[in-house]
Motif scaffolding. Structure first.
Motif, PDB file in Angstrom:
ATOM      1  N   ARG A  41       0.835  -1.208   0.000  1.00 30.61           N
ATOM      2  CA  ARG A  41       0.000   0.000   0.000  1.00 30.61           C
ATOM      3  C   ARG A  41       0.870   1.259   0.000  1.00 30.61           C
ATOM      4  NH1 ARG A  41      -3.275  -1.735   3.380  1.00 30.61           N
ATOM      5  NH2 ARG A  41      -2.402  -0.831   5.296  1.00 30.61           N
ATOM      6  N   THR A  42       2.014   1.213   0.706  1.00 30.07           N
ATOM      7  CA  THR A  42       2.944   2.347   0.719  1.00 30.07           C
ATOM      8  C   THR A  42       3.494   2.603  -0.684  1.00 30.07           C
ATOM      9  OG1 THR A  42       3.575   1.906   3.010  1.00 30.07           O
ATOM     10  CG2 THR A  42       5.108   3.199   1.693  1.00 30.07           C
ATOM     11  N   LEU A  43       3.819   1.531  -1.422  1.00 28.75           N
ATOM     12  CA  LEU A  43       4.303   1.677  -2.794  1.00 28.75           C
ATOM     13  C   LEU A  43       3.234   2.308  -3.680  1.00 28.75           C
ATOM     14  CD1 LEU A  43       6.201  -1.719  -3.333  1.00 28.75           C
ATOM     15  CD2 LEU A  43       7.220   0.557  -3.282  1.00 28.75           C
ATOM     16  N   GLU A  44       1.992   1.865  -3.496  1.00 30.83           N
ATOM     17  CA  GLU A  44       0.903   2.416  -4.302  1.00 30.83           C
ATOM     18  C   GLU A  44       0.715   3.900  -4.009  1.00 30.83           C
ATOM     19  OE1 GLU A  44      -1.939  -1.556  -4.709  1.00 30.83           O
ATOM     20  OE2 GLU A  44      -2.157  -0.214  -2.987  1.00 30.83           O
ATOM     21  N   GLU A  45       0.807   4.261  -2.737  1.00 25.53           N
ATOM     22  CA  GLU A  45       0.649   5.673  -2.372  1.00 25.53           C
ATOM     23  C   GLU A  45       1.789   6.531  -2.907  1.00 25.53           C
ATOM     24  OE1 GLU A  45       0.419   5.408   1.836  1.00 25.53           O
ATOM     25  OE2 GLU A  45      -1.700   4.788   1.863  1.00 25.53           O
ATOM     26  N   ALA A  46       2.954   5.895  -3.164  1.00 27.50           N
ATOM     27  CA  ALA A  46       4.097   6.618  -3.711  1.00 27.50           C
ATOM     28  C   ALA A  46       4.029   6.718  -5.236  1.00 27.50           C
ATOM     29  CB  ALA A  46       5.394   5.934  -3.295  1.00 27.50           C
ATOM     30  N   GLY A  47       2.958   6.182  -5.832  1.00 28.97           N
ATOM     31  CA  GLY A  47       2.774   6.295  -7.277  1.00 28.97           C
ATOM     32  C   GLY A  47       3.253   5.106  -8.082  1.00 28.97           C
ATOM     33  N   VAL A  48       3.684   4.002  -7.406  1.00 29.33           N
ATOM     34  CA  VAL A  48       4.115   2.814  -8.137  1.00 29.33           C
ATOM     35  C   VAL A  48       2.886   2.036  -8.591  1.00 29.33           C
ATOM     36  CG1 VAL A  48       5.412   0.649  -8.004  1.00 29.33           C
ATOM     37  CG2 VAL A  48       6.247   2.680  -6.799  1.00 29.33           C
ATOM     38  N   PRO A  49       2.742   1.744  -9.889  1.00 27.28           N
ATOM     39  CA  PRO A  49       1.541   1.081 -10.413  1.00 27.28           C
ATOM     40  C   PRO A  49       1.537  -0.429 -10.147  1.00 27.28           C
ATOM     41  CG  PRO A  49       3.074   1.496 -12.198  1.00 27.28           C
ATOM     42  CD  PRO A  49       3.690   2.109 -10.974  1.00 27.28           C
ATOM     43  N   VAL A  50       1.148  -0.802  -8.918  1.00 18.87           N
ATOM     44  CA  VAL A  50       1.108  -2.206  -8.521  1.00 18.87           C
ATOM     45  C   VAL A  50      -0.270  -2.775  -8.791  1.00 18.87           C
ATOM     46  CG1 VAL A  50       1.406  -3.845  -6.631  1.00 18.87           C
ATOM     47  CG2 VAL A  50       2.819  -1.780  -6.722  1.00 18.87           C
ATOM     48  N   ILE A  51      -0.329  -3.942  -9.419  1.00 20.92           N
ATOM     49  CA  ILE A  51      -1.591  -4.631  -9.671  1.00 20.92           C
ATOM     50  C   ILE A  51      -1.656  -5.838  -8.735  1.00 20.92           C
ATOM     51  CG2 ILE A  51      -2.981  -5.886 -11.355  1.00 20.92           C
ATOM     52  CD1 ILE A  51      -1.499  -4.334 -13.541  1.00 20.92           C
ATOM     53  N   GLY A  52      -2.702  -5.925  -7.939  1.00 21.42           N
ATOM     54  CA  GLY A  52      -2.869  -7.054  -7.027  1.00 21.42           C
ATOM     55  C   GLY A  52      -4.094  -7.865  -7.391  1.00 21.42           C
ATOM     56  N   GLU A  53      -3.910  -9.193  -7.547  1.00 11.27           N
ATOM     57  CA  GLU A  53      -5.029 -10.079  -7.864  1.00 11.27           C
ATOM     58  C   GLU A  53      -5.135 -11.129  -6.775  1.00 11.27           C
ATOM     59  OE1 GLU A  53      -5.581 -11.301 -12.040  1.00 11.27           O
ATOM     60  OE2 GLU A  53      -3.685 -10.252 -12.436  1.00 11.27           O
TER      61      GLU A  53
END
Length: 317
Positions: A41-53
């Protein structure tokens, strides 16, 4: 490792594979799944486009890449150490490819790190054991790996150890591993209609054919685990006085050595073997400086051997 370093390492791990499971991240860093979710979640908030399935794992949006990475000094020397092993323990083609990759790695190192590697070059060496066999300078490893990647049938001319005669086989490669100074290839042999273990030093000729195989073979680690189970491997634990270690440290690997634990003046060693009788005979070489912890059957075998030796070697009165 602090949290910032861990999150950076997780981002690099996400770049290294198409999909990374949360459990793999947790296992690597010794953290809980809840902590993994928080770091993602920290990576996502930093703008990293992480896809979780759910049930599959995490991945990055195609095209996303980190800027050039700087390696630590420890990571740089680890690369150098690996290079030494590749040069001594693999074939010509693998060595060449690894050397080419090392040039690329060195190219992005800082000047201080480059100087460090130049300095350390002569301080790390890997020596071949006397029992180690060459692969006759052929490019078997790369050919096999290409066969696995492309699902290509390989044609080999192989020297069977028990017959000492060459035979031509068509095989479907599964994987390769290094054990006891030899490279091994696990493959499905079409001649025998079963999986076989081929030693690379016994392959005189190896070629990729135009044929493809469609069947799905087990992963190498799954095959090895299954084989170990089918062969009813027995666990043997012994304790050896530390002063004996220089004399048996090399031999232990030929007897199914798995692990060891410090036990004061002794070392407790664990072995997995299909031949407890062989270990019993090997144990006699240093038995006056060691003891068998388990199983009782091996203790009994050693006792019987000692009694037989005593009976057959009685001094005349």
């Amino acid at each position: 490792m602090n949290r910032i370093d861990r999150i950076s390492a997780i981002l690099i791990q996400l770049q290294s594979r198409r999909v990374v499971k949360a459990g793999d991240i947790a296992s690597r860093f010794g953290i809980s799944l809840r902590t993994v979710y928080r770091d993602i979640r920290t990576l996502e908030e930093a703008g990293v486009p992480v896809i979780g399935e759910a049930g599959i794992g995490y991945s990055l949006v195609d095209g996303y890449r980190l800027p050039p990475i700087m390696f630590t000094r420890e990571e740089a020397t680890a690369f150098l150490t690996a290079e030494k092993f590749v040069e001594k323990l693999t074939d010509v083609s693998t060595t060449a490819h690894h050397r080419s990759a090392m040039y690329k790695i060195r190219a992005i190192l800082k000047t201080a790190e480059k100087d460090l590697l130049d300095t350390m070059e002569g301080s790390i060496e890997v020596l071949k054991s006397r029992s180690q066999r060459q692969i006759d300078n052929q490019d078997h490893i790369q050919t096999i790996l290409n066969g696995i990647i492309n699902k290509s049938v390989l044609c080999i001319e192989y020297l069977a150890g028990y017959m000492q005669t060459y035979s031509r086989r068509e095989i479907e490669p599964v994987g390769i591993f290094y054990l006891d100074s030899y490279w091994h290839l696990i493959a499905y042999c079409r001649l025998r209609s079963d999986y076989r273990d081929f030693r690379l030093d016994r392959i005189r000729e190896l070629n990729i054919t135009d044929s493809k195989f469609e069947g799905k073979h087990p992963l190498l680690k799954d095959y090895i685990a299954q084989t170990a189970s089918e062969h009813h491997l027995e666990t043997i634990i012994i304790r050896v006085d530390k002063k004996m270690l220089p004399y048996i440290n090399e031999q232990k690997y030929y007897n199914g050595f798995v692990s060891e634990v410090d036990a004061g003046d002794q070392v407790e060693m664990t072995f997995l073997t299909t031949s407890p009788g062989y270990i019993a005979r090997w144990f006699l070489m240093f038995g006056d400086q060691a003891e068998i912890i388990s199983p009782p059957d091996v203790i009994k075998r050693v006792t019987e051997l000692v009694e037989n030796i005593t009976r057959r070697n009685v001094l005349p009165v």
